[in-house]
Design an enzyme around this catalytic site. Sequence first.
Site, PDB file in Angstrom:
ATOM      1  N   LYS A 184       4.825  -7.404  -0.926  1.00 17.93           N
ATOM      2  CA  LYS A 184       5.995  -7.067  -0.108  1.00 17.93           C
ATOM      3  C   LYS A 184       6.549  -8.301   0.581  1.00 17.93           C
ATOM      4  CE  LYS A 184       7.410  -3.821   3.515  1.00 17.93           C
ATOM      5  NZ  LYS A 184       6.936  -2.750   4.450  1.00 17.93           N
ATOM      6  N   LYS A 225       0.832  -1.221   0.000  1.00 18.08           N
ATOM      7  CA  LYS A 225       0.000   0.000   0.000  1.00 18.08           C
ATOM      8  C   LYS A 225       0.861   1.263   0.000  1.00 18.08           C
ATOM      9  CE  LYS A 225      -1.834  -1.258   3.838  1.00 18.08           C
ATOM     10  NZ  LYS A 225      -1.098  -2.530   3.954  1.00 18.08           N
ATOM     11  N   THR A 226       1.879   1.282   0.860  1.00 14.70           N
ATOM     12  CA  THR A 226       2.711   2.481   0.960  1.00 14.70           C
ATOM     13  C   THR A 226       3.455   2.747  -0.342  1.00 14.70           C
ATOM     14  OG1 THR A 226       2.978   2.065   3.330  1.00 14.70           O
ATOM     15  CG2 THR A 226       4.520   3.594   2.293  1.00 14.70           C
ATOM     16  N   ASP A 228       0.942   7.854   5.985  1.00 16.68           N
ATOM     17  CA  ASP A 228       1.202   6.416   6.016  1.00 16.68           C
ATOM     18  C   ASP A 228       0.795   5.842   7.366  1.00 16.68           C
ATOM     19  OD1 ASP A 228       2.118   3.966   5.040  1.00 16.68           O
ATOM     20  OD2 ASP A 228       4.078   4.245   5.999  1.00 16.68           O
ATOM     21  N   ASP A 229       0.177   4.654   7.322  1.00 16.94           N
ATOM     22  CA  ASP A 229      -0.164   3.907   8.539  1.00 16.94           C
ATOM     23  C   ASP A 229      -1.031   4.759   9.471  1.00 16.94           C
ATOM     24  OD1 ASP A 229      -0.312   2.010  10.489  1.00 16.94           O
ATOM     25  OD2 ASP A 229       1.747   2.229  11.195  1.00 16.94           O
ATOM     26  N   LYS A 256     -11.532  16.587   6.032  1.00 20.47           N
ATOM     27  CA  LYS A 256     -12.727  17.131   5.404  1.00 20.47           C
ATOM     28  C   LYS A 256     -12.577  18.599   5.022  1.00 20.47           C
ATOM     29  CE  LYS A 256     -16.036  14.144   7.818  1.00 20.47           C
ATOM     30  NZ  LYS A 256     -17.187  14.133   8.757  1.00 20.47           N
TER      31      LYS A 256
END
Length: 772
Positions: free
Chosen positions: A740, A576-577, A630-631, A658
Amino acid sequence: MCECNRGKVASCPSDIHSHTNRVIVNPSDYPLYNKNRNIEITTSANRKYVFTLEAADQMPKGTMGFNLPMRKWAQLSINEIVDVRLYTFNPNTQLVSKITLSVDYMQKTAPTSEPFDTDVMAREFLMQFPRQAFTVGQEYVFKFLDKKLLRLGIKEMEVLVIDGMQDNQKGKEPQKVLNISFTQLFVILIDRLFAYQIKTGQIIPDTHVIFEKAEGSSITLTGQAKGKIVRQSIINPDWDFAAMGIGGLDKEFNAIFRRAFASRVFPPEIIEQLGLKHVRGILLFGPPGTGKTLMARQIGQMLNAREPKIVNGPQILDKYVGESEANIRKLFADAEEEQKRMGMNSGLHIIIFDEIDAICKARGSVAGNTGVHDTVVNQLLAKIDGVESLNNILVIGMTNRRDMIDEALLRPGRMEVQMEISLPDEHGRLQILNIHTSRMRSFKKMASDVDLNELSGRTKNFSGAEIEGLVRAAQSTAMNRLVKADNKVQLDPEAFEKLLISRNDFIHALENDVKPAFGTSNEAIERFYSTGIMTWGQPLQDLLDDGNLFIQQAKDGEIQRGLVSILLEGSPNAGKTALAAKLALESDFPFVKLCSPEDMVGFTETAKCMQIRKVFDDAYKSTQSCILIDDVEGLLEYGDIGARYSNVVLQALRVLLKKEPPPGKKLLILCTTSRRDVLEQMKLCASFTTVLHVPNLTKPEHLTTVLLNLSENGNSCFTRDEISRISKNISSKRLSVGIKKLLAFIDWTRQMDPKARSSKFLAKLEEEMALL
């Protein structure tokens, strides 16, 4: 004073009163007197004349003192009784814009050969006779400094009005102009200005005074106000706008001029007709190095005003009680003194505050019980727009932290013009580069291969100061080539002739020496996908296509919504990263910042919120920005045991995810998480524009594609035969592994005996429950 009164004509009580050219009266006769009170007298011969009053205790009650020129002109005799009525000048048709005066010695018996400077005479004339009544044909006494008394004759007077005002005075409705911009109104008023001559009028501070030598006089006149109009414009006539050295701020400068200075270009009588009030304060805010101080300094030099006072905010503060407030009062002392002495004829006083947030923090926000900051703010507010406010000042403040400024300072009437000086766009950067390389080009010290258009495109998110630093760094690189540093430093004897700044010097400075404070976190982000992105199957390709579509949406200038937020969720080690980093950098946004838990290890909840807020605030300063978070669950300090998390950080993220960026700005937010279920429970998923699932490798052909790609690139330890055997062994099994983790297993097998590595690789996949 009553509507109608009577008075006895007398001479003035002293020479000082005689030189005022006003009618001297006793204060008790006219209790409503003020220094600009005008009257109309009717003589016994039924002739009418307009004069200005002045009160003096030395004048007997019931009498009115006229000097000799006034009595001769109005044909008044001592002890004559005259009728007196109040006289009010029409502000639309009787405020004099131009007056022509003949000048001669009052006593011709002892003329002097010394010349008279008409420019100084004009200023002194307006100071001695502010708001005074004048009539064509009348003669006046004029004491010019320490020189001899002069006789002034009124030859002609003009007023400047807006066409249509005369009709209004006759009972007709003036033409109305509705629903137009200020710029359009400015042009309309210029076109409708109309000048005509009058017989009786009132002098105002901006009246143009013209002196002409009287017929047969031996007086010598010099200066520009001799026989022609000299308009005292607010803009310095010698100022060269091309030499301002302000690049990339055309729009901001035009907006400041429209709001703060356009009204000062018009004569005061026109401003009085419109009922306009001049702006007294300007606040320039924005990132460091964007040209706020430079613009304020150049505005001070551009205006035809007193020497600007430039003061740093911290210089005002003093350890002794009351001294900080006294320092504020000292800054305004000259303007106060001149306004008392010259009234509306006072020149413009400019006070420039650098780092104004140091002294004008919101009252009550500074810890401690001394209240020094609060009293300083109170003193500044009182000076700018208090009970005894000044009309001859312009306060310019500069700050990087507009949010810290006390709100009372920002209201209309104080620092009402608030202009953000943001980072320059590509056109602005080109202007700045042209400014800082102009001398090099004029002296032919810049090589022909330097393309400023290329450099402006490569300096995204550079401030004006950073671009100037880039030019200096390129010059240093070029000079360093001509310095020989063995055991001692030696300069090439032909260095002056050889010195030439080339494109390579700029590129070297761009890549090694100068980095923008609001630039991209390239090194940190590129580290996340140092091995590249491998498209192992259609699910991943679909994800990349969707991600690119959302990036195009974030870039689209026709879409009013400026915020696009994407949550990339998936199992741990799914890549994802790396995918988020690829999308962030391929967006080609000038501002790309990383917000990661590893950068906030040891931070308190409050410190973490402030750091996250700073990342977003910095992003709002760029036209196109991308933030990679991230994370997210790590940032929230989520733990399964006890289900602990930071509610403070959660609420901060909810608000920031938002919040729409400022108008004209675009913001792309990319977040990654392995716990979508947790974020849904926290109601955080609803804050994103979309949620994209990052899939695992789930089919045997996915794994085979990875192994073949690595083999083709020389990064795989498996041969073609081994890849074929692995494909056959997994063809009937279920696969679910993150890219990964798969790459980590492949690297692990590199250390094994080639005979056993394929079996060991499959066994490891089964052991990790990736292969069932």
